[in-house]
Design a protein around this motif. Sequence first.
Motif, PDB file in Angstrom:
ATOM      1  N   GLU A 128      49.862  46.611  -5.960  1.00 35.56           N
ATOM      2  CA  GLU A 128      51.155  45.960  -6.187  1.00 35.56           C
ATOM      3  C   GLU A 128      51.813  46.466  -7.469  1.00 35.56           C
ATOM      4  O   GLU A 128      53.044  46.484  -7.581  1.00 35.56           O
ATOM      5  N   ALA A 129      51.010  46.904  -8.437  1.00 38.49           N
ATOM      6  CA  ALA A 129      51.571  47.501  -9.656  1.00 38.49           C
ATOM      7  C   ALA A 129      52.162  48.871  -9.352  1.00 38.49           C
ATOM      8  O   ALA A 129      53.208  49.248  -9.895  1.00 38.49           O
TER       9      ALA A 129
ATOM     10  N   ASN B  98      55.443  48.399  -7.415  1.00 43.39           N
ATOM     11  CA  ASN B  98      56.406  47.855  -8.378  1.00 43.39           C
ATOM     12  C   ASN B  98      56.925  48.967  -9.293  1.00 43.39           C
ATOM     13  O   ASN B  98      58.137  49.131  -9.489  1.00 43.39           O
TER      14      ASN B  98
ATOM     15  N   VAL C 132      59.021  42.358 -12.517  1.00 45.32           N
ATOM     16  CA  VAL C 132      57.692  42.208 -11.927  1.00 45.32           C
ATOM     17  C   VAL C 132      57.848  41.668 -10.508  1.00 45.32           C
ATOM     18  O   VAL C 132      58.277  40.533 -10.314  1.00 45.32           O
TER      19      VAL C 132
ATOM     20  N   THR D 201      56.213  41.749  -6.280  1.00 44.04           N
ATOM     21  CA  THR D 201      55.239  42.116  -5.256  1.00 44.04           C
ATOM     22  C   THR D 201      55.958  42.912  -4.178  1.00 44.04           C
ATOM     23  O   THR D 201      57.195  43.019  -4.173  1.00 44.04           O
TER      24      THR D 201
ATOM     25  N   ASN E 285      50.784  46.498 -14.233  1.00 40.92           N
ATOM     26  CA  ASN E 285      49.416  46.195 -13.820  1.00 40.92           C
ATOM     27  C   ASN E 285      48.881  44.964 -14.554  1.00 40.92           C
ATOM     28  O   ASN E 285      48.184  44.138 -13.965  1.00 40.92           O
TER      29      ASN E 285
ATOM     30  N   HIS F  21      50.568  42.409 -15.602  1.00 43.24           N
ATOM     31  CA  HIS F  21      51.168  41.203 -15.019  1.00 43.24           C
ATOM     32  C   HIS F  21      50.566  40.880 -13.655  1.00 43.24           C
ATOM     33  O   HIS F  21      50.254  39.721 -13.361  1.00 43.24           O
ATOM     34  N   HIS F  22      50.415  41.903 -12.818  1.00 44.23           N
ATOM     35  CA  HIS F  22      49.882  41.654 -11.472  1.00 44.23           C
ATOM     36  C   HIS F  22      48.402  41.276 -11.517  1.00 44.23           C
ATOM     37  O   HIS F  22      47.940  40.476 -10.695  1.00 44.23           O
TER      38      HIS F  22
ATOM     39  N   ASN G  44      48.293  37.697 -12.430  1.00 41.43           N
ATOM     40  CA  ASN G  44      48.653  36.868 -11.265  1.00 41.43           C
ATOM     41  C   ASN G  44      47.483  36.729 -10.303  1.00 41.43           C
ATOM     42  O   ASN G  44      47.255  35.653  -9.736  1.00 41.43           O
ATOM     43  N   ARG G  45      46.733  37.814 -10.109  1.00 44.69           N
ATOM     44  CA  ARG G  45      45.555  37.751  -9.228  1.00 44.69           C
ATOM     45  C   ARG G  45      44.487  36.808  -9.802  1.00 44.69           C
ATOM     46  O   ARG G  45      43.872  36.035  -9.084  1.00 44.69           O
TER      47      ARG G  45
END
Length: 521
Positions: free
Chosen positions: A311-312, A315, A336, A338, A367, A369-370, A373-374
């Motif tokens: 997802e990074a 993005n 940021v 998805t 990366n 930030h994602h 989030n994970r």
Amino acid sequence: MLKPGQSGGSWIRFYSTKKFSLKGKLKTSPKNKSIQPTTPARTRFAPSPTGHLHLGSLRTALYNYLLAKSTGGQFLLRLEDTDQKRLVADAEQNIYDSLKWCGLKIDEGPNEGGPYAPYRQSERMNIYKKYVDQLVESGKAYYCNCSKERLLDLRESATKLKPPTTVTYDRKCFHDNHHSDHNAEQIVRFKSPDTYSSFTDLMHGEKNLQPQYNLQDRRYDDFVIMKSDGLPTYHFANVIDDHLMGITHVIRGEEWLSSTPKHIALYEAFGWKPPSYVHIPLLTSLEDKKLSKRQGDIGILSMKEKGILPEAVTNFCALFGWSPTRIVPGVSSSEVMTLHDLIDKFSLDTLTKGNAKVKDDKLLFFNKHHLRNRINEPDSLDELVDSYFPRFNEFTNGKYNKEYLKKLLISLSQSLSTIHDIENIHSYIFKDVEHSKIDESQIPSQAKEVLTILKDLDHSDFNSCIDEITKALPDTKKKDIFHSIRFALSGGISGVTIPLLIELIGEVEYKKRLQNALNIL
């Protein structure tokens, strides 16, 4: 297959009736008129399996995918594999693996099938032969048996003309031999129009690109559509496939802009409607050089190996030539996003002009930030733990379980740029701190006094410990107290609060590190 601007072994340079520059003034669509389709778009990604998928190619695939999905359309994969000499053994699988890892689901393709199969050009030879014959029979293409030596002479003589011409063939075989018998080793040339039609690029407006001619020694842009080995050139197969597969929009790199007049001419020769074209800017390095493998055009799956999340990557890639619409005028939207966010927000209307400069630090920003989030989402965290645990288990010699790793990820969530930072930056959690190798200038002068007091205090209430040290050493700043403790426990590396760090390393290790630091001091 021939590359952009190449025709029968010669390079063609195109000139506009106006100065050719995408940065110059162009005739564009009326202001504020949307170019985003209102009906489902059929798009395709058509790579040659001659190497691993890199950033530039992924961006092309991503934009085509986003346009299809944002309009409720279909995204096709077509493999342009007719240049048999340049094929790389594992390149096709790498393309599939890279697209799948990034979440780009293929609706029709070589493995998925579809109503317009086959989706490998090497399996479509009979189709190309049919349409080559159709052009030859209508007088819009002809067989050419000129030797390589003759073609080379024509190319050299064209450069010596005044003015020089950017097209080189003299149409000898059309005039002399187009009614004669032909053999399998002859190439087939397209009989180009005297003037190419102008065309509209949705992003850049109307373009009128014409070859430069020398009228005293007229040459022609009769580019090759079928090579002597019976394989089609890129220009020809591309047009046939896009038409037969019902492609409505072609998003591709700006380097193909000069080839578009050839493609339009082929569509006109068959009486077909061409798709809508969007030519996107080049990816460049910070020095404004076209991105190459040596200059940062990174292999997609190599990013996975470095701990970058898909997802990074999507993005990061999406913002090379596109930006989301601002919900509030003058206020930037969050960058940021998805893949689902990208589909929801993507529009051709917000594509940007000008070359896109690739900055690796931006990838790490996304990366981080994602990854956070994970970690904050329970199901995603469990998947992250499961995928990373074998590697974690290996470098920690099986000392910890999955629950510990989960706790560690939660504790470090604010400071990890990639999950590999656990081993590359925060290895002090698992390994002894080598206090003797730390630069003395980085150790507060009051460290010995701070640690001497700390080792006799109950660390279960860390705030109370700090209060006690502050009372005992009133002239010592709090930042120096914390710095002294970090020197002992992590070698000075930050990233997790000291109480959490004590909890992660355990009481025995905590006391051991304090004593080791004091011994060194």
